[in-house]
Structures are given as structure tokens and as C-alpha cells.
Design a protein around this motif. Structure first.
Motif, PDB file in Angstrom:
ATOM      1  N   ALA A  90     -20.293  -2.064   1.704  1.00 36.39           N
ATOM      2  CA  ALA A  90     -19.222  -1.124   1.366  1.00 36.39           C
ATOM      3  C   ALA A  90     -19.778   0.131   0.699  1.00 36.39           C
ATOM      4  O   ALA A  90     -19.182   0.691  -0.201  1.00 36.39           O
ATOM      5  N   ALA A  91     -20.959   0.539   1.147  1.00 30.75           N
ATOM      6  CA  ALA A  91     -21.599   1.770   0.686  1.00 30.75           C
ATOM      7  C   ALA A  91     -22.186   2.452   1.912  1.00 30.75           C
ATOM      8  O   ALA A  91     -22.413   1.813   2.943  1.00 30.75           O
ATOM      9  N   ALA A  92     -22.429   3.720   1.799  1.00 30.72           N
ATOM     10  CA  ALA A  92     -22.922   4.489   2.947  1.00 30.72           C
ATOM     11  C   ALA A  92     -24.407   4.215   3.158  1.00 30.72           C
ATOM     12  O   ALA A  92     -25.277   4.991   2.757  1.00 30.72           O
ATOM     13  N   THR A  93     -24.710   3.083   3.818  1.00 33.14           N
ATOM     14  CA  THR A  93     -26.101   2.682   4.014  1.00 33.14           C
ATOM     15  C   THR A  93     -26.534   2.745   5.476  1.00 33.14           C
ATOM     16  O   THR A  93     -27.684   2.457   5.774  1.00 33.14           O
ATOM     17  N   GLY A  94     -25.632   3.048   6.397  1.00 34.13           N
ATOM     18  CA  GLY A  94     -26.020   3.239   7.786  1.00 34.13           C
ATOM     19  C   GLY A  94     -25.937   1.989   8.636  1.00 34.13           C
ATOM     20  O   GLY A  94     -25.389   0.964   8.226  1.00 34.13           O
ATOM     21  N   PRO A  95     -26.498   2.078   9.858  1.00 33.12           N
ATOM     22  CA  PRO A  95     -26.400   0.973  10.831  1.00 33.12           C
ATOM     23  C   PRO A  95     -26.940  -0.333  10.284  1.00 33.12           C
ATOM     24  O   PRO A  95     -27.864  -0.349   9.458  1.00 33.12           O
ATOM     25  N   THR A  96     -26.388  -1.434  10.784  1.00 36.92           N
ATOM     26  CA  THR A  96     -26.754  -2.748  10.243  1.00 36.92           C
ATOM     27  C   THR A  96     -26.757  -3.825  11.313  1.00 36.92           C
ATOM     28  O   THR A  96     -26.079  -3.720  12.345  1.00 36.92           O
ATOM     29  N   ALA A  97     -27.560  -4.853  11.056  1.00 35.67           N
ATOM     30  CA  ALA A  97     -27.488  -6.127  11.776  1.00 35.67           C
ATOM     31  C   ALA A  97     -27.525  -7.238  10.738  1.00 35.67           C
ATOM     32  O   ALA A  97     -28.107  -8.292  10.940  1.00 35.67           O
TER      33      ALA A  97
END
Length: 404
Positions: free
Chosen positions: A61-68
């Protein structure tokens, strides 16, 4: 008079029992104070990113970018629920609870098929009734936002498909079902070997080549489902993998404060320092760094690691609390509901494990039953374990317990 073996009767009872529990215990509960994160944690945060048009991103829930950080299937389900409800609100709570009730009740259908295909049809019927009235799985379906209920349905369906001893295109389809379960919970891949072996053993030809071909087709069906997601991860995050959080899960379960469960202060969602490191390194490199730290600790503390592994096995099969704690506590009244849940979890765990070890059924089915029960928990035994992690395996354990 409807037969007690009727799938429709079983389905109706399972639905009614879960709905009644929801009304009786006022489930689902109120929204958390921080719904943006605490409603469904990483999967809920990714679901919100999907609704914002940002794709699979921002698991904390923070602007951390793409994820897997999580498999893609359940965030898509949550995003659909939030889209229908207009965000995280009471309507979303009710919609998700209703969906979970339906998914949990549907498990009776592949459970019946699994018992029949393993040549234990009566055990399948009794197990389906126990699942319909299950004192752990039923309230979990109404009161949790986790993916475990859907995982139970997909895994049981996949096992029933393999137990049908498919050949040709059908063995590819059975592998695809297994791949779908792994797309939801990649930990399912730990059980790939025994399932593939049964797929090979189902080939009527005794020659080794056709058997290897059957196993290969099954694995191909699994990869057919998983490869698009893993290719996306390779392109976007630099890792051809279904999930990238294993290093952190190993770290939060193996450290100087570990007690067999998840040690929250080390988790990226709880620690500002860890979140800062996650941002700095990026998700893939951060996972590698967590893996390095965890392996270093394990290498330096082998005896404690063995103790923690034994403790995690106890947590997985028996539970994380003990009856005296529920009865006596710290001056609080006895927790009778918790005691019933603990006993149900412990008894079904012990009997389900014994049933797997003593399994008798269709020729070759021991590979499926015993193999899956022994391999599915392996990741949890080296990371951390709580009761809800076992729920996807619970239908098979119920069948094993009845067969025993």
C-alpha cells in the motif's frame, strides 16, 4: 426423499451451515481501522493497484512499483469484488464473504469425485459431509479475506482430475488445473513431483517411455498456465519465477526472535527500515538479500533451526496454541469456541496425516495421497506456519481421516 449421497443435498447443507455461522457470529466483522492495508494485506493492496490501472504493483500500500510478491489470481478476484462494491466498504465485505461461502461449499463436489476415483467412494461421501459441517473451514470461509478457501477448491479439483487417471489431452488438462492452483498459491508446486508420478503411473503401458510422456504432458499443462505470469515477472522484475517473497518468509521465520511463527517486526510491511531497503534494492534484489540473511542465520544456528522446524511442524499439524492457554489464559474467561476450533484442527491434522501414511485405495494412489500430504507443507516447515496455511490441504486430510 433426497439421498444423503446427493451432491445437491451436500452443497445445500454446506451453503446453509456457512451462512448460518455468518449470522450467528456476526461475520464478517467490522472493517479494520486501516482498510487500505489491513483489509486483505498484500493481496488487497495489489487489488487496489489493479483498480487504479497500475497493474500488479504496490503490495505494501505504498508507491513501490511492479510486484510479484503474490500470485496474480487472488488479487484479480479481490479487484473484481472491490470494483463491484465501489471500494473497500461493508458491501465489499459482504460480497467477499458470500463468494467465500460459495467457494468453500463447492469443495464437496471434487471431494466426492476424489473419493470415488481413489476407490474409496464411501469415504468420499463421509468426508464431503464432514467438510459441509467443518468447524474450522466453515467459519474461515465467512470470516477471512485470505485466499485459502479458493486454494482448497482448486487443489482438490486438481487432485480429482489427476486421480481420474487421464491420458492424452486430458492429462494436459489435469496439469492445467494444478497450474491454476499454483498460480493462486505457488507453494502448491512443492507437491508437483508426486502428482506427476501418479500421472505417469496411470499410463496403462508398462514401458518407461509412455509413462515419462504422461508425466511430461502433466508438467507441460502446469507450465502452460504458469509460464505467461513467470514470463511477465522475468521481463518486468528480472526473475522467471511465480513469486518473489520466499527470502523474506524465510527471514521472518528464522532469526534470533523466531518462535515458529511469523516475526512481524522484520517484515517489510511492518518495518520502515525493511521497506526502505525494499525500495532501494527493488523487489527481486531485496528478496535475494533476505534469502542471504536468512541462510546466514540458519548456517550459524543449525540446532535452533532444527528446533524451529519441529515447532513449525507442530503448529501446522496440531495448532499454534494449547488447550490450557484457551481454558486458563491470563485471568480471562475460557475460550470455548477457540477450544473447539483447536481440537478440530488438531484431531483432523493427526488423523489426516496418519491416514495418508496408512493409505489404501486405487493402485498407485499412495503417490498422490501420501506424496501430496508430505510435500505440500515443506515450505512452511522451513519458513513459518499457522493454522490457516493448512486449509488448502484440509479436504484431502478430511478424506484421509475418514479412510483411516
Amino acid at each position: 426423499m433426497p439421498s444423503l449421497r446427493s451432491p445437491l443435498v451436500l452443497l445445500g447443507v454446506a451453503l446453509a451451515f456457512r451462512a448460518a455461522l455468518g449470522v450467528a457470529f456476526h461475520l464478517p466483522g467490522p472493517l479494520p481501522e486501516d482498510p487500505e492495508w489491513a483489509w486483505a494485506f498484500e493481496q488487497g493492496a495489489v487489488a487496489q493497484a489493479l483498480l487504479r490501472g497500475e497493474g500488479f504493483a504496490d503490495p505494501f500500500a505504498a508507491a513501490t512499483g511492479p510486484t510479484a510478491w503474490t500470485g496474480p489470481l487472488y488479487p484479480l478476484v479481490l479487484a473484481a469484488v472491490l470494483g463491484l462494491a465501489g471500494g473497500i466498504n461493508e458491501t465489499a465485505q459482504v460480497l467477499l464473504a458470500a463468494l467465500q461461502v460459495i467457494l468453500s461449499a463447492l469443495v464437496v463436489l471434487p471431494l466426492l469425485s476424489l473419493g470415488r476415483r481413489l476407490e474409496r467412494p464411501m469415504a468420499g461421501v463421509v468426508a464431503a459431509w464432514l467438510w459441509a459441517l467443518h468447524p474450522v473451514a466453515a467459519p474461515a470461509a465467512v470470516g477471512q479475506t485470505w485466499d485459502a478457501t479458493l486454494a482448497a477448491l482448486l487443489l482438490t479439483t486438481a487432485l480429482a482430475a489427476v486421480a481420474a487417471r487421464p491420458t492424452g489431452r486430458r492429462v494436459v488438462l489435469a496439469g492445467a488445473w494444478f497450474g491454476l492452483a499454483a498460480l493462486l498459491k505457488p507453494v502448491t508446486l512443492a507437491a508437483l513431483a508426486p502428482v506427476a508420478i501418479l500421472a505417469a503411473a496411470s499410463n496403462a503401458d508398462r514401458a518407461i517411455t509412455p509413462r515419462l510422456r504422461s508425466a511430461g504432458l502433466f508438467v507441460a499443462g502446469t507450465l502452460l498456465v504458469l509460464t505467461p505470469w513467470m514470463t511477465r515477472n522475468a521481463v518486468v522484475l528480472g526473475r522467471f519465477a511465480p513469486k518473489l517473497n520466499l527470502g523474506l518468509e524465510l527471514l521472518v521465520g528464522n532469526n534470533e526472535f523466531a518462535d515458529g511463527q511469523y516475526w512481524a517486526p522484520f517484515h517489510t510491511s511492518q518495518s520502515p527500515n525493511e521497506l526502505s531497503l525494499y525500495r532501494k534494492l527493488g523487489e527481486a534484489a531485496y528478496g535475494d538479500d533476505c534469502m542471504r540473511r536468512a541462510r546466514t542465520w540458519i548456517r550459524e544456528n543449525p540446532e535452533r533451526f532444527r528446533e524451529l522446524t519441529a515447532l513449525r511442524a507442530r503448529h501446522f499439524w496440531i495448532g499454534t496454541v494449547r488447550p490450557p492457554e484457551l481454558l486458563l489464559g491470563s485471568g480471562a474467561p475460557p475460550d470455548w469456541k477457540g477450544l473447539i476450533k483447536w481440537w478440530a484442527h488438531a484431531v483432523m491434522g493427526v488423523l489426516g496425516l496418519l491416514g495418508a501414511l496408512c493409505w489404501r485405495g486405487a493402485a498407485g494412489s499412495r503417490w498422490l495421497v501420501t506424496g501430496v500430504v508430505l510435500t505440500y507443507p515443506l515450505v512452511y516447515l522451513v519458513t513459518h506456519a499457522t493454522g490457516r496455511y493448512r486449509l488448502p490441504l484440509e479436504p484431502l486430510l478430511t478424506l484421509n481421516a475418514v479412510a483411516l
